[in-house]
Design a protein around this motif. Sequence first.
Motif, mmCIF file in Angstrom:
data_model
loop_
_atom_site.group_PDB
_atom_site.id
_atom_site.type_symbol
_atom_site.label_atom_id
_atom_site.label_comp_id
_atom_site.label_asym_id
_atom_site.label_seq_id
_atom_site.Cartn_x
_atom_site.Cartn_y
_atom_site.Cartn_z
ATOM 1 N N VAL A 169 29.608 5.967 17.432
ATOM 2 C CA VAL A 169 29.225 6.055 18.840
ATOM 3 C C VAL A 169 29.477 4.705 19.486
ATOM 4 O O VAL A 169 29.101 3.666 18.943
ATOM 5 C CB VAL A 169 27.737 6.451 18.987
ATOM 6 N N MET A 180 21.926 8.430 21.049
ATOM 7 C CA MET A 180 22.633 9.689 20.767
ATOM 8 C C MET A 180 21.832 10.448 19.727
ATOM 9 O O MET A 180 21.558 9.939 18.650
ATOM 10 C CB MET A 180 24.044 9.396 20.246
ATOM 11 N N VAL A 199 29.927 7.361 27.254
ATOM 12 C CA VAL A 199 29.660 7.224 25.827
ATOM 13 C C VAL A 199 30.824 7.889 25.096
ATOM 14 O O VAL A 199 31.258 8.972 25.479
ATOM 15 C CB VAL A 199 28.321 7.893 25.438
ATOM 16 N N ALA A 227 24.447 4.044 20.760
ATOM 17 C CA ALA A 227 24.328 4.712 19.455
ATOM 18 C C ALA A 227 22.898 5.127 19.154
ATOM 19 O O ALA A 227 22.654 6.227 18.646
ATOM 20 C CB ALA A 227 24.862 3.820 18.349
ATOM 21 N N LEU A 258 31.994 9.452 21.520
ATOM 22 C CA LEU A 258 31.618 9.946 20.204
ATOM 23 C C LEU A 258 32.918 10.213 19.465
ATOM 24 O O LEU A 258 33.702 11.084 19.860
ATOM 25 C CB LEU A 258 30.787 11.224 20.329
ATOM 26 N N ASN A 264 23.541 6.794 13.762
ATOM 27 C CA ASN A 264 24.599 7.635 14.320
ATOM 28 C C ASN A 264 24.053 8.914 14.933
ATOM 29 O O ASN A 264 24.701 9.944 14.938
ATOM 30 C CB ASN A 264 25.663 7.968 13.262
#
Length: 184
Positions: free
Chosen positions: A114, A123, A161, A120, A163, A40
């Motif tokens: 994510v 990030m 993306v 993921a 989050l 994550n």
Amino acid sequence: MESGARRSTWKFGLVVVGMFGFGFALVPLYNALCDAIGLNGRVKMQAAVAAPIQVDESRMVTVQFVTTVNGGRPWQFRAEEASVKVHPGELRTVKFYARNTEDRALVAQAVPNVAPMEAAKHMRKTDCFCFNQQPFAAGEEKHMPVVFMLDPALPADVDTVTLSYTFFEVEQVAHKSAPAQPKI
């Protein structure tokens, strides 16, 4: 017969205590796993600073922020910006707002996710309110930062993306997951 029932009761009690202990150990285990493998996007600041990353100014990626409060609690929780555009490799700070609207103190923690899944592992969060439990007094509000970066190795076909964070009351989850103690 009575000693067999007593032995079964003790075994059941040990199982209950073990399950209760495992429930409390989940958050520290999850944090240790996140630290170890960067799950994550959780990375230590030293790792991010030690290896400077070249910003990819040839592309922009939209990062969307989605928030949810578990169990329909009346708390207020949102990103101060619904989305931002970033160059991969660019360090960015976004703030989240949370307010405990209840008339009692509580402790909450956000769990991140994510999407898409292939994003993921790209990030990288160097600071996030989700790393720690957040105590709130009755009526208290907070502005909480997330400092993140998308690794330039993010696949070129990923242009958005998401989050997302789900806010949980930590104490309430622990109490609900703990089974009632058997009477011995």
